[in-house]
Design a protein around this motif. Structure first.
Motif, PDB file in Angstrom:
ATOM      1  N   UNK A 168       0.838  -1.207   0.000  1.00 28.38           N
ATOM      2  CA  UNK A 168       0.000   0.000   0.000  1.00 28.38           C
ATOM      3  C   UNK A 168       0.875   1.260   0.000  1.00 28.38           C
ATOM      4  N   UNK A 169       0.550   2.189  -0.862  1.00 25.70           N
ATOM      5  CA  UNK A 169       1.350   3.411  -0.899  1.00 25.70           C
ATOM      6  C   UNK A 169       0.449   4.631  -0.892  1.00 25.70           C
ATOM      7  N   UNK A 170       1.094   5.770  -0.844  1.00 29.08           N
ATOM      8  CA  UNK A 170       0.342   7.026  -0.777  1.00 29.08           C
ATOM      9  C   UNK A 170       0.285   7.644  -2.156  1.00 29.08           C
ATOM     10  N   UNK A 171      -0.841   8.190  -2.461  1.00 32.14           N
ATOM     11  CA  UNK A 171      -1.014   8.862  -3.744  1.00 32.14           C
ATOM     12  C   UNK A 171      -0.086  10.061  -3.818  1.00 32.14           C
ATOM     13  N   UNK A 172       0.585  10.199  -4.941  1.00 33.59           N
ATOM     14  CA  UNK A 172       1.473  11.351  -5.107  1.00 33.59           C
ATOM     15  C   UNK A 172       0.656  12.633  -5.130  1.00 33.59           C
ATOM     16  N   UNK A 173       1.099  13.668  -4.390  1.00 31.93           N
ATOM     17  CA  UNK A 173       0.384  14.948  -4.425  1.00 31.93           C
ATOM     18  C   UNK A 173       0.358  15.545  -5.837  1.00 31.93           C
ATOM     19  N   UNK A 174       1.337  15.158  -6.666  1.00 33.25           N
ATOM     20  CA  UNK A 174       1.372  15.691  -8.040  1.00 33.25           C
ATOM     21  C   UNK A 174       0.105  15.339  -8.805  1.00 33.25           C
ATOM     22  N   UNK A 175      -0.511  14.196  -8.430  1.00 33.28           N
ATOM     23  CA  UNK A 175      -1.671  13.734  -9.201  1.00 33.28           C
ATOM     24  C   UNK A 175      -2.864  14.678  -9.063  1.00 33.28           C
ATOM     25  N   UNK A 176      -2.819  15.520  -8.015  1.00 32.89           N
ATOM     26  CA  UNK A 176      -3.915  16.495  -7.850  1.00 32.89           C
ATOM     27  C   UNK A 176      -4.013  17.443  -9.040  1.00 32.89           C
ATOM     28  N   UNK A 177      -2.919  17.542  -9.764  1.00 33.30           N
ATOM     29  CA  UNK A 177      -2.933  18.410 -10.951  1.00 33.30           C
ATOM     30  C   UNK A 177      -3.941  17.932 -11.981  1.00 33.30           C
ATOM     31  N   UNK A 178      -4.254  16.632 -11.933  1.00 32.77           N
ATOM     32  CA  UNK A 178      -5.170  16.062 -12.917  1.00 32.77           C
ATOM     33  C   UNK A 178      -4.461  15.821 -14.234  1.00 32.77           C
ATOM     34  N   UNK A 179      -5.004  14.892 -14.986  1.00 32.43           N
ATOM     35  CA  UNK A 179      -4.392  14.576 -16.286  1.00 32.43           C
ATOM     36  C   UNK A 179      -4.831  15.605 -17.321  1.00 32.43           C
ATOM     37  N   UNK A 180      -3.909  16.131 -18.055  1.00 33.58           N
ATOM     38  CA  UNK A 180      -4.253  17.080 -19.118  1.00 33.58           C
ATOM     39  C   UNK A 180      -4.916  16.311 -20.264  1.00 33.58           C
ATOM     40  N   UNK A 181      -6.037  16.789 -20.691  1.00 31.39           N
ATOM     41  CA  UNK A 181      -6.783  16.094 -21.744  1.00 31.39           C
ATOM     42  C   UNK A 181      -6.319  16.514 -23.119  1.00 31.39           C
ATOM     43  N   UNK A 182      -6.832  15.806 -24.101  1.00 36.37           N
ATOM     44  CA  UNK A 182      -6.479  16.135 -25.483  1.00 36.37           C
ATOM     45  C   UNK A 182      -6.887  17.558 -25.830  1.00 36.37           C
ATOM     46  N   UNK A 183      -7.974  18.051 -25.183  1.00 32.07           N
ATOM     47  CA  UNK A 183      -8.394  19.424 -25.481  1.00 32.07           C
ATOM     48  C   UNK A 183      -7.304  20.430 -25.114  1.00 32.07           C
ATOM     49  N   UNK A 184      -6.370  20.029 -24.229  1.00 28.77           N
ATOM     50  CA  UNK A 184      -5.304  20.949 -23.831  1.00 28.77           C
ATOM     51  C   UNK A 184      -3.984  20.703 -24.564  1.00 28.77           C
TER      52      UNK A 184
END
Ligand SMILES: Cc1cc2nc3c(=O)[nH]c(=O)nc-3n(C[C@H](O)[C@H](O)[C@H](O)COP(=O)(O)O)c2cc1C
Length: 203
Positions: free
Chosen positions: A175-191
């Motif tokens: 079990x590990x901790x979610x990286x805080x970086x992931x809060x950025x969200x994945x950039x979609x193709x629209x971006x």
């Protein structure tokens, strides 16, 4: 596993079951994938330094980190039974492109607006990460702190001309901790996607 499932399932895992080792057979199966990566001029200027014993891993961590109590992030990564240092060798590219079919005999680095030696090692590393997921293993790609590169190279017999592109930790996940970086969200193709021109406006 199907390719798209492997890609979607892959994520960086930063904590491992320290009691479960990974065999050299498995490690080499993953590195057989790595050497299928594309490389500029088929230079293949990569090298993989595997640390899969308690002593070699301890040596790496001592060279790469500050003395003192490791934080949670470091403790997690330090539980990995295998570390693979992904190394790039610029000289292999300069040599390759000085050959007759390429002709850059001046070995001028101005021919290289982007460092393909590092890029190719990165591509090879991704194949290891995807292969690990396919094998049911957990993995993470992480960097060595800037001020530790020379120390790690000296301490592990890595030629000074090589770059440590990154380190792949490998093992069975805990079990590990979610990286805080992931809060950025994945950039979609629209971006990230444009057709024709980037400044055309709209998407
Ligand atoms: C070039 C590169 C360097 C990275 N360096 C680190 C690192 O030093 N420490 C770390 O915990 N994760 C590192 N990561 C992992 C990223 O944080 C991670 O890929 C990103 O947050 C997306 O999460 P995911 O890979 O789990 O989807 C690195 C990833 C890449 C591609």
């Amino acid at each position: 596993m199907e390719y798209t499932a492997v890609v979607r399932r892959r994520r960086m895992i930063r904590n491992y079951d320290a009691d479960r080792t990974v065999s050299r057979e498995t490690i080499e199966r993953l590195l057989e994938l790595a050497i299928r990566a594309p490389s500029a001029g088929f230079s293949q200027g990569w090298h993989f330094l595997v640390l899969d014993t308690t002593d070699t891993r301890a040596a790496f961590w001592q060279l790469a980190t500050e003395p003192g109590e490791p934080d949670r992030w470091l403790r997690g990564l330090q539980s990995a039974p295998v570390l693979i240092l992904a190394l790039s060798d610029k000289a292999a590219y300069l040599d390759r492109y000085a050959e007759a079919d390429k002709g850059w005999t001046d070995r001028d680095e101005a021919h290289w607006p982007v460092p393909y030696w590092d890029i190719d090692t990165g591509m090879a590393s991704l194949l290891v990460l995807l292969g690990a997921v396919d094998e049911g293993l957990a993995c993470c790609f992480f960097g060595v702190p800037a001020d530790a590169h020379s120390t790690v190279k000296d301490g592990l017999g890595i030629p000074a001309r090589m770059n440590i592109v990154g380190v792949i930790s490998l093992g069975y996940g805990a079990p590990d901790h979610r990286s805080p970086s992931l809060r950025r969200g994945r950039r979609g193709l629209d971006q990230v996607l444009s057709y024709g021109r980037m400044d055309a406006g709209g998407n």
